[in-house]
Scaffold this active site. Structure first.
Site, PDB file in Angstrom:
ATOM      1  N   GLU A  50      -4.699 -23.117   0.184  1.00 14.56           N
ATOM      2  CA  GLU A  50      -4.223 -21.511   0.422  1.00 14.56           C
ATOM      3  C   GLU A  50      -3.867 -21.199   1.449  1.00 14.56           C
ATOM      4  O   GLU A  50      -3.197 -20.362   1.734  1.00 14.56           O
ATOM      5  CB  GLU A  50      -6.038 -21.053   0.407  1.00 14.56           C
ATOM      6  CG  GLU A  50      -6.729 -20.951  -0.818  1.00 14.56           C
ATOM      7  CD  GLU A  50      -7.550 -22.198  -1.107  1.00 14.56           C
ATOM      8  OE1 GLU A  50      -7.533 -23.120  -0.129  1.00 14.56           O
ATOM      9  OE2 GLU A  50      -8.384 -22.181  -2.007  1.00 14.56           O
ATOM     10  N   PHE A 112     -23.478 -17.695  -3.553  1.00 16.37           N
ATOM     11  CA  PHE A 112     -22.566 -18.965  -4.032  1.00 16.37           C
ATOM     12  C   PHE A 112     -20.945 -18.450  -3.574  1.00 16.37           C
ATOM     13  O   PHE A 112     -20.423 -17.690  -4.080  1.00 16.37           O
ATOM     14  CB  PHE A 112     -22.485 -19.803  -5.079  1.00 16.37           C
ATOM     15  CG  PHE A 112     -21.563 -20.739  -5.227  1.00 16.37           C
ATOM     16  CD1 PHE A 112     -21.658 -21.985  -4.438  1.00 16.37           C
ATOM     17  CD2 PHE A 112     -20.533 -20.850  -6.033  1.00 16.37           C
ATOM     18  CE1 PHE A 112     -21.033 -22.921  -4.216  1.00 16.37           C
ATOM     19  CE2 PHE A 112     -19.912 -21.865  -6.326  1.00 16.37           C
ATOM     20  CZ  PHE A 112     -19.931 -23.006  -5.318  1.00 16.37           C
ATOM     21  N   GLN A 113     -20.331 -19.179  -2.417  1.00 15.99           N
ATOM     22  CA  GLN A 113     -18.856 -18.742  -1.982  1.00 15.99           C
ATOM     23  C   GLN A 113     -18.765 -17.393  -1.671  1.00 15.99           C
ATOM     24  O   GLN A 113     -17.767 -16.860  -1.793  1.00 15.99           O
ATOM     25  CB  GLN A 113     -18.067 -18.977  -3.126  1.00 15.99           C
ATOM     26  CG  GLN A 113     -18.181 -20.757  -3.332  1.00 15.99           C
ATOM     27  CD  GLN A 113     -16.951 -21.111  -4.132  1.00 15.99           C
ATOM     28  OE1 GLN A 113     -16.184 -20.597  -4.996  1.00 15.99           O
ATOM     29  NE2 GLN A 113     -16.315 -22.267  -3.879  1.00 15.99           N
ATOM     30  N   LYS A 162     -15.686  -9.927  -8.153  1.00 17.31           N
ATOM     31  CA  LYS A 162     -15.541 -10.587  -9.485  1.00 17.31           C
ATOM     32  C   LYS A 162     -15.916  -9.475 -10.576  1.00 17.31           C
ATOM     33  O   LYS A 162     -15.058  -9.313 -11.265  1.00 17.31           O
ATOM     34  CB  LYS A 162     -16.380 -11.728  -9.790  1.00 17.31           C
ATOM     35  CG  LYS A 162     -16.108 -12.353 -11.107  1.00 17.31           C
ATOM     36  CD  LYS A 162     -16.622 -13.791 -11.150  1.00 17.31           C
ATOM     37  CE  LYS A 162     -16.003 -14.451 -12.150  1.00 17.31           C
ATOM     38  NZ  LYS A 162     -16.619 -15.758 -12.279  1.00 17.31           N
ATOM     39  N   MET A 473       5.294 -31.312  22.692  1.00 19.76           N
ATOM     40  CA  MET A 473       5.348 -30.201  23.575  1.00 19.76           C
ATOM     41  C   MET A 473       4.011 -30.372  24.568  1.00 19.76           C
ATOM     42  O   MET A 473       3.812 -30.217  25.739  1.00 19.76           O
ATOM     43  CB  MET A 473       5.042 -29.016  22.801  1.00 19.76           C
ATOM     44  CG  MET A 473       5.166 -27.800  23.753  1.00 19.76           C
ATOM     45  SD  MET A 473       6.643 -27.801  24.884  1.00 19.76           S
ATOM     46  CE  MET A 473       7.678 -26.631  23.880  1.00 19.76           C
TER      47      MET A 473
END
Ligand SMILES: Cc1ncc(C[n+]2csc(CCOP(=O)(O)OP(=O)(O)O)c2C)c(N)n1
Ligand SMILES: [Mg+2]
Lengths: 568, 159
Positions: A50, A112-113, A162, A473
């Site tokens: 993602e 959940f999630q 959802k 760096m």
């Protein structure tokens, strides 16, 4: 028309003219993905992470100036997207990210999630929405795109439970938005502009200080005209590379921590800073009390909060750079360009004294050489993205950027792992252009899975790895400021780069000589496949000049002087 | 992040009524290191807006930034950095019934208040006055052994 919330999301994306969406599905966003399957108004590119979806949408937005769109699921899908949001936020990139959320009835139950996406993203979005009913969804989508691209642009998150994507309701995409509390100022106050112009005419050592806002406002032609007309020299920030064009005689270079000598000296000695879409970042100013110490400051910025945030400003102008410069131009018809002649000559001498230089080698490829060579071989026609580190600074210093949006990098947040997905987004936006990601052996591994995306969708981006076997760096800071204690920066243990890229469906080139470099690049362009050019470069090369953090801009560590013939 | 140049300021913020607007404002203060000394919120009658009053501290530059950053929040409609204002604060103080009630009543009335509730074991006094005077009242009430003090936070209106 009656349709589901999921369909509304797709319809809005189509109505906004978006052609490509980057994303990754999961439970909470599945209804939207089901509608994506059924429609053909836009393409969806499945990245392999993602974070990369958001960077790809970001790269797409930076390359085109249009709003980039990414889509992720709830919970871990969203948290993976946060670095992408923050990266876009810090560089003011217009973007809409749509995330799934658990159903309304589960919000607040540690479902959940479930994660509080609007809570987490509040400080790294321009604005965000949790959709609470289907009725408000069309309006929120419309506002999201509008907010993303108007005023000071930025990423917007729309978090959709959802059940709202399943529910059916009436869809009418609004024609306009009405947000009484949001009215960006574009025009710039005429009186202030007149005063600023008077100051320009009176100055002896004026300096154009050009920032990323000029790119965002598509103002580069006007800014070039302003420089041309007044013959005032210009410095660019990291985000503004390409605005003036590398060949422009008025361009001194990049200023700041790794700015060139003439640019940093110009800022230290100028008597009038004309700041256009720049925000006085600490990597640019160095020690604030020494920054532009002898100058009055004109500050043009669309975001009032940027003005006088760090330095006192004498001529604040809130407005869109393009519109403000447009107004300034006719007022400067009678400007006396000879007035600044002596100043230009001083700066020219500074540049001759310490030009942007490095010591080349016959034994090993110098990273700076590789960048310059890229510039010679692909120059104007390429888009260059980069990751974060020494390679990024060398690219900014040595590549001959010719136009804005040719240089795409994470300036504000400095996100390693940005380069490859951003290159994928940029290449999708401009398939006709050669897109090259200049990266490091550390950074490239931070989104290396996107090789698979590039191979699957035939998005042939060229990754030039300036391989110093170091987190270079950080190693450079350890060399200078930590007594050469190389704590956890040695990357001697390396993957087999050729095998790695080939396992993902691309091509690998191991490059150790200048001849191999040219040959590999030529082949890479012809093969038209995603590839790695693993370029072994000098391990201990440092990025110079360097202003140590917090030091005054004029106190630079300089590269060794190259003696020209006839000089002693 | 307080220092001697810091001045007490009162800011009014008019916002669109949205579920998370208060969170946006407090997160802004926390994230940018600004202080909140007190905060009150209530809907503005007959509108879809709310009025938030924030009492804060900072030097001139910080105050300017606070105002601008607040303004940048999308649901923020108006930010007023008060100069010439009428400001009031309310406080409720609970005392044991055994204390000298007439003294407490006299004290409260000297500060525009009075006793508003008497129970079996406790009395409650209320005062609404300028914040400075509310502070004095609380100091004066100290000797009557208050068992609970609840301050309401400042509300202000430009004169
Ligand atoms: C996600 C992330 N983690 C850590 C850093 C800190 N950091 C900045 S540059 C750098 C080294 C990058 O190494 P490499 O990609 O090999 O580039 P080089 O400097 O060697 O050219 C690190 C670790 C960062 N910018 N981003
Ligand atoms: Mg490296």
């Amino acid at each position: 028309m009656q349709m589901s919330g999921a369909q509304m999301v797709c319809e809005a994306i189509i109505a906004e003219g978006v052609k490509t969406v980057f994303g990754y599905p999961g439970g909470a966003i599945m209804h939207v993905y089901d509608e994506i399957y059924k429609q053909n108004g836009f393409e969806h590119i499945l990245t392999r992470h993602e974070q990369a979806a958001v960077h790809a949408a970001d790269g797409y937005a930076r390359a085109t100036g249009e709003v980039g769109v990414a889509m992720v699921t709830s919970g871990p899908g969203f948290t993976n997207a946060v670095t992408g949001l923050a990266t876009a936020y810090m560089d003011s990139i217009p973007m809409v990210v749509i995330s799934g959320q658990v159903p309304l009835s589960l919000i607040g139950t540690d479902g959940f999630q479930e994660i509080d996406a609007v809570g987490i993203s509040r400080p790294c979005t321009k604005h965000n929405f949790l959709v609470r009913s289907l009725e408000e969804l069309p309006r929120i989508l419309k506002e999201a795109f509008y907010l993303a691209r108007s005023g000071r642009p930025g990423p917007i998150l729309v978090d959709i439970p959802k059940d709202i994507t399943v529910e059916i309701g009436e869809f009418k995409y609004p024609d306009s938005v009405h947000i009484p509390s949001y009215k960006p100022t574009y025009k710039g106050n005429n009186r202030q502009i007149e005063k600023a112009v008077e100051a320009i005419k009176k100055a002896k050592k004026p300096l154009l200080y050009i920032g990323g806002g000029v790119v965002l406002s598509n103002a580069y032609k006007l800014v070039r005209e302003l420089a041309e007309k007044t013959q005032i020299p210009a410095v660019e920030t990291l985000m503004a590379r390409g605005v003036m064009g590398a060949k422009n005689p008025l361009l001194l270079g990049m200023l700041g921590m790794h700015g060139n000598y003439a640019s940093n000296m110009a800022m230290s000695e100028t008597d009038l800073v004309i700041s256009l879409g720049a925000r006085f970042d600490d990597r640019v100013t160095g020690k604030l009390s020494e920054f532009a110490k002898y100058a009055d400051i004109i500050h043009v910025d669309i975001d009032p909060a940027n003005i006088a945030k760090l330095v006192d400003v004498d001529y604040p102008i809130v407005g869109d750079v393009a519109q403000v410069v447009q107004k300034m131009l006719p007022m400067l018809d009678d400007v006396n360009t000879d007035r600044y002649q002596a100043w230009r000559e001083i700066l020219k001498r500074y540049d001759e004294l310490h030009p942007q230089s490095y010591v080349d080698s016959d034994e090993v490829i110098k990273p700076q050489w590789a960048i310059e060579r890229l510039g010679e071989l692909v120059g104007e026609q390429a888009i260059i993205t980069s990751d974060v580190g020494q390679h990024q600074m060398w690219a900014a210093q040595h590549y001959p950027f010719d136009r804005p949006r040719q240089w795409i990098n994470s300036g504000g947040l400095g996100t390693m792992g940005f380069g490859l997905p951003a290159a994928i987004g940029a290449k999708r936006a401009h398939p006709e252009k050669t897109v090259i990601n200049i990266t490091g052996d550390g950074s490239i591994l931070m989104n290396v899975q996107e090789l698979v995306t590039a191979a699957e969708y035939k998005i042939p981006v060229i990754n030039v790895i300036l391989n110093n076997h170091f987190l270079g760096m950080v190693r450079q800071w350890q060399t200078f400021f930590y007594d050469k204690r190389y704590s956890e920066t040695d990357l001697s243990y390396q993957p087999n780069w050729k095998q790695l890229v080939e396992a993902c469906g691309g091509i690998g080139y191991d490059v150790t000589t200048k001849e191999e470099f040219d040959a590999a690049l030529q082949d890479a362009i012809e093969q038209d496949k995603v590839c790695f050019m693993n370029v072994a470069v000098n391990r201990f090369e440092n990025v110079l000049p360097m202003v140590p953090a917090g030091g005054a801009l004029f106190n630079m560590m300089l590269p060794p002087k190259i003696e020209k013939e006839g000089e002693k | 992040m307080t220092n001697s140049n810091d001045e007490r300021r009162v800011i009014s913020v008019v916002v669109m009524n949205e579920s998370s607007v208060l969170a946006r404002i407090t997160a802004l203060f926390a994230g940018r290191g600004y202080n909140i000394e007190s905060l009150t919120v209530a809907p503005i009658p007959y509108t879809d807006m709310s009025h938030i009053t924030i009492e804060t501290r900072g030097n001139a530059r910080v105050m300017e930034q606070i105002t601008k950053q607040l303004h940048k929040l999308i649901p923020v409609y108006k930010v007023i950095e008060h100069e010439e204002m009428v400001e009031k604060e309310m406080v409720l103080v609970k005392f044991p019934i055994a204390e000298n009630l007439s003294d407490i009543a006299a004290l409260a009335s000297a500060y525009n208040g009075g006793i508003v509730n008497v129970g079996k074991e406790m009395v409650v006094a209320q005062v609404a006055d300028e914040p400075k005077r509310v502070k004095h009242f609380i100091e004066a009430a100290e000797r009557y052994n208050p068992c609970e003090i609840v301050r309401g936070g400042v509300v202000a209106i430009e004169r």
